[in-house]
Design a protein around this motif. Structure first.
Motif, PDB file in Angstrom:
ATOM      1  N   VAL A   1       0.873  -1.183   0.000  1.00 26.83           N
ATOM      2  CA  VAL A   1       0.000   0.000   0.000  1.00 26.83           C
ATOM      3  C   VAL A   1       0.907   1.230   0.000  1.00 26.83           C
ATOM      4  O   VAL A   1       1.778   1.365   0.857  1.00 26.83           O
ATOM      5  CB  VAL A   1      -0.929   0.042   1.231  1.00 26.83           C
ATOM      6  CG1 VAL A   1      -1.835   1.283   1.175  1.00 26.83           C
ATOM      7  CG2 VAL A   1      -1.774  -1.219   1.308  1.00 26.83           C
ATOM      8  N   VAL A   2       0.708   2.113  -0.988  1.00 26.58           N
ATOM      9  CA  VAL A   2       1.539   3.308  -1.132  1.00 26.58           C
ATOM     10  C   VAL A   2       0.620   4.527  -1.181  1.00 26.58           C
ATOM     11  O   VAL A   2      -0.328   4.571  -1.965  1.00 26.58           O
ATOM     12  CB  VAL A   2       2.405   3.249  -2.405  1.00 26.58           C
ATOM     13  CG1 VAL A   2       3.298   4.488  -2.504  1.00 26.58           C
ATOM     14  CG2 VAL A   2       3.244   1.980  -2.433  1.00 26.58           C
ATOM     15  N   MET A   3       0.908   5.511  -0.318  1.00 26.47           N
ATOM     16  CA  MET A   3       0.102   6.727  -0.291  1.00 26.47           C
ATOM     17  C   MET A   3       1.014   7.949  -0.347  1.00 26.47           C
ATOM     18  O   MET A   3       2.085   7.961   0.250  1.00 26.47           O
ATOM     19  CB  MET A   3      -0.762   6.798   0.979  1.00 26.47           C
ATOM     20  CG  MET A   3      -1.619   8.070   1.064  1.00 26.47           C
ATOM     21  SD  MET A   3      -2.550   8.238   2.622  1.00 26.47           S
ATOM     22  CE  MET A   3      -3.734   6.911   2.429  1.00 26.47           C
ATOM     23  N   VAL A   4       0.569   8.975  -1.083  1.00 26.26           N
ATOM     24  CA  VAL A   4       1.227  10.275  -1.070  1.00 26.26           C
ATOM     25  C   VAL A   4       0.172  11.323  -0.744  1.00 26.26           C
ATOM     26  O   VAL A   4      -0.895  11.362  -1.378  1.00 26.26           O
ATOM     27  CB  VAL A   4       1.897  10.598  -2.417  1.00 26.26           C
ATOM     28  CG1 VAL A   4       2.469  12.027  -2.405  1.00 26.26           C
ATOM     29  CG2 VAL A   4       3.001   9.597  -2.720  1.00 26.26           C
ATOM     30  N   TYR A   5       0.462  12.136   0.273  1.00 25.64           N
ATOM     31  CA  TYR A   5      -0.443  13.215   0.684  1.00 25.64           C
ATOM     32  C   TYR A   5       0.308  14.529   0.536  1.00 25.64           C
ATOM     33  O   TYR A   5       1.445  14.670   1.005  1.00 25.64           O
ATOM     34  CB  TYR A   5      -0.892  13.030   2.126  1.00 25.64           C
ATOM     35  CG  TYR A   5      -1.615  14.242   2.695  1.00 25.64           C
ATOM     36  CD1 TYR A   5      -2.992  14.385   2.541  1.00 25.64           C
ATOM     37  CD2 TYR A   5      -0.914  15.233   3.372  1.00 25.64           C
ATOM     38  CE1 TYR A   5      -3.650  15.497   3.042  1.00 25.64           C
ATOM     39  CE2 TYR A   5      -1.571  16.350   3.875  1.00 25.64           C
ATOM     40  CZ  TYR A   5      -2.935  16.479   3.717  1.00 25.64           C
ATOM     41  OH  TYR A   5      -3.583  17.591   4.204  1.00 25.64           O
ATOM     42  N   TYR A   6      -0.344  15.508  -0.125  1.00 26.37           N
ATOM     43  CA  TYR A   6       0.266  16.824  -0.309  1.00 26.37           C
ATOM     44  C   TYR A   6      -0.729  17.904   0.089  1.00 26.37           C
ATOM     45  O   TYR A   6      -1.877  17.920  -0.362  1.00 26.37           O
ATOM     46  CB  TYR A   6       0.686  17.040  -1.762  1.00 26.37           C
ATOM     47  CG  TYR A   6       1.187  18.456  -2.024  1.00 26.37           C
ATOM     48  CD1 TYR A   6       2.494  18.822  -1.709  1.00 26.37           C
ATOM     49  CD2 TYR A   6       0.356  19.421  -2.566  1.00 26.37           C
ATOM     50  CE1 TYR A   6       2.948  20.112  -1.920  1.00 26.37           C
ATOM     51  CE2 TYR A   6       0.801  20.715  -2.782  1.00 26.37           C
ATOM     52  CZ  TYR A   6       2.105  21.060  -2.463  1.00 26.37           C
ATOM     53  OH  TYR A   6       2.551  22.343  -2.669  1.00 26.37           O
ATOM     54  N   ALA A   7      -0.257  18.836   0.947  1.00 29.90           N
ATOM     55  CA  ALA A   7      -1.033  20.033   1.281  1.00 29.90           C
ATOM     56  C   ALA A   7      -0.162  21.238   0.977  1.00 29.90           C
ATOM     57  O   ALA A   7       0.992  21.305   1.421  1.00 29.90           O
ATOM     58  CB  ALA A   7      -1.443  20.021   2.752  1.00 29.90           C
ATOM     59  N   GLY A   8      -0.682  22.195   0.233  1.00 31.32           N
ATOM     60  CA  GLY A   8       0.091  23.362  -0.151  1.00 31.32           C
ATOM     61  C   GLY A   8      -0.474  23.960  -1.416  1.00 31.32           C
ATOM     62  O   GLY A   8      -1.611  23.691  -1.804  1.00 31.32           O
ATOM     63  N   HIS A   9       0.320  24.774  -2.084  1.00 34.82           N
ATOM     64  CA  HIS A   9      -0.120  25.385  -3.336  1.00 34.82           C
ATOM     65  C   HIS A   9       0.056  24.405  -4.489  1.00 34.82           C
ATOM     66  O   HIS A   9       1.006  23.622  -4.534  1.00 34.82           O
ATOM     67  CB  HIS A   9       0.683  26.657  -3.629  1.00 34.82           C
ATOM     68  CG  HIS A   9       0.188  27.869  -2.913  1.00 34.82           C
ATOM     69  ND1 HIS A   9      -1.136  28.269  -2.958  1.00 34.82           N
ATOM     70  CD2 HIS A   9       0.839  28.776  -2.131  1.00 34.82           C
ATOM     71  CE1 HIS A   9      -1.275  29.383  -2.227  1.00 34.82           C
ATOM     72  NE2 HIS A   9      -0.104  29.700  -1.719  1.00 34.82           N
TER      73      HIS A   9
END
Length: 351
Positions: free
Chosen positions: A88-96
């Motif tokens: 299981v691979v997850m990428v989370y991004y918060a920003g512009h």
């Protein structure tokens, strides 16, 4: 008259892929303090909250905050070097984030964008992330971005004309570029994703983390998050998911903490069309053989005007065949390879 071999695409998953011992890894990025452009209040809080909940869900977490281009590239390379060992691979991004010429980009904190051409060397296209996802994993990309034009004080040009925020804000919605990938957008195409500056977390991530803590399918996590965001924003922010997973019933926190049991479906079809599973659209399928994994239990499969009910049995492979409209034209040799008779005529190259 020629016999044309139907190309066989086999997507084979280990039967025990999603056992209780599955390995999970995540990259979590929060960008808030930009050297040029508008700072954001909550991405660091959002990223730290995601890191906490993912660690509770047994993820190994690669965490970076206020990442410049070098730091983001290093984190992505770090993930790329590890993903083949995880299910299981997850990428989370918060920003512009923004879209230029139909390509979505994540904006590092040191980005300086004078015109649209600068985006290529100053930002990260999301394809850099989706391209590293293994086809044999459950892959999830979550983008809590698209808040607004991050450079309101600059006369930024697009196609030789001044930046038009109404036309250029937000991400473009694209499907997962790798088998078994789902991309979750905090807002629909062209919409803002609220930074929710009156509180300590962005509107989308606030509800997402709440739903991740509940025992439910990953699809239900996103559905309930979307409903909550729409309700609180009076439908001005509408989260969206694109792509699809290759398994059904997958959950990060399963009901009663019991692992979901899976079996294999050997699907053979000479029909082309939309495959529905349990009344819901699953995938566009061509005439071929596909081996897929499903949660154990009774399922209905519909292709064209045919519906067949099949029981998926734990740790076993069940065969399901959808015959062509003219089955007398189908030949299966002793190896199990299937051929279709194509009558003579004129065909466009590539058909």
């Amino acid at each position: 008259m020629k016999n044309v071999l139907i190309l066989v695409a086999i997507f084979l998953f280990s039967i025990n892929l999603f056992a209780q011992t599955e390995k999970r890894i995540a990259l979590v990025v929060g960008n808030a303090d930009y050297e040029v452009g508008r700072d954001l209040k909550n991405p660091i809080n959002d990223a730290k909250m995601m890191k906490k909940i993912l660690e509770e869900l047994k993820f190994e977490v690669i965490f970076v905050e206020n990442a410049d281009l070098k730091k983001m590239n290093k984190a992505i390379s770090n993930l790329r070097g590890k993903v083949d060992n995880y299910q299981v691979v997850m990428v989370y991004y918060a920003g512009h984030g923004m879209a230029v010429n139909g390509i979505n980009y994540l904006i590092p904190t040191d980005a300086i964008l004078e015109n649209q051409d600068d985006i290529v060397g100053e930002a990260i296209p999301i394809s850099r992330i989706t391209d590293l996802f293994p086809k044999s994993s459950v892959n999830i990309l979550i983008l809590d971005a698209c808040r607004n034009n991050p450079f309101p004080t600059r006369k930024w040009k697009v196609n030789g004309r001044d930046w038009n925020e109404g036309q250029n804000r937000g991400f473009k919605l694209v499907s997962g570029q790798s088998a078994g990938t789902i991309i979750a957008f905090a807002a629909n195409e062209g919409e803002y994703a609220s930074d929710n500056s009156e509180e300590n977390n962005g509107l989308y991530t606030k509800f997402l983390v709440q739903e991740l803590q509940k025992p439910q399918r990953i699809e239900d996590v996103f559905i309930r998050t979307r409903n909550n965001v729409q309700q609180l924003s009076n439908n001005t922010q509408n989260p969206e998911e694109r792509g699809q997973l290759n398994v059904t019933g997958f959950c990060l926190r399963c009901p009663e903490n019991k692992p979901t049991e899976f079996g294999m479906l050997d699907l053979r079809t000479t029909e082309t069309g939309k495959l529905f599973v349990d009344g819901k659209f699953f995938v566009d399928i061509a005439a071929n053989q596909v081996i897929l994994q499903f949660s154990a239990g009774n399922h209905s499969f519909t292709l064209g005007n045919q519906t067949k009910n099949i029981e998926i049995i734990e740790n076993q492979t069940v065969k399901l065949v959808f015959e062509a409209k003219n089955p007398e034209e189908i030949v299966e040799n002793i190896t199990g390879m299937r051929f279709v008779l194509v009558k003579g005529g004129t065909f466009q190259m590539g058909s």
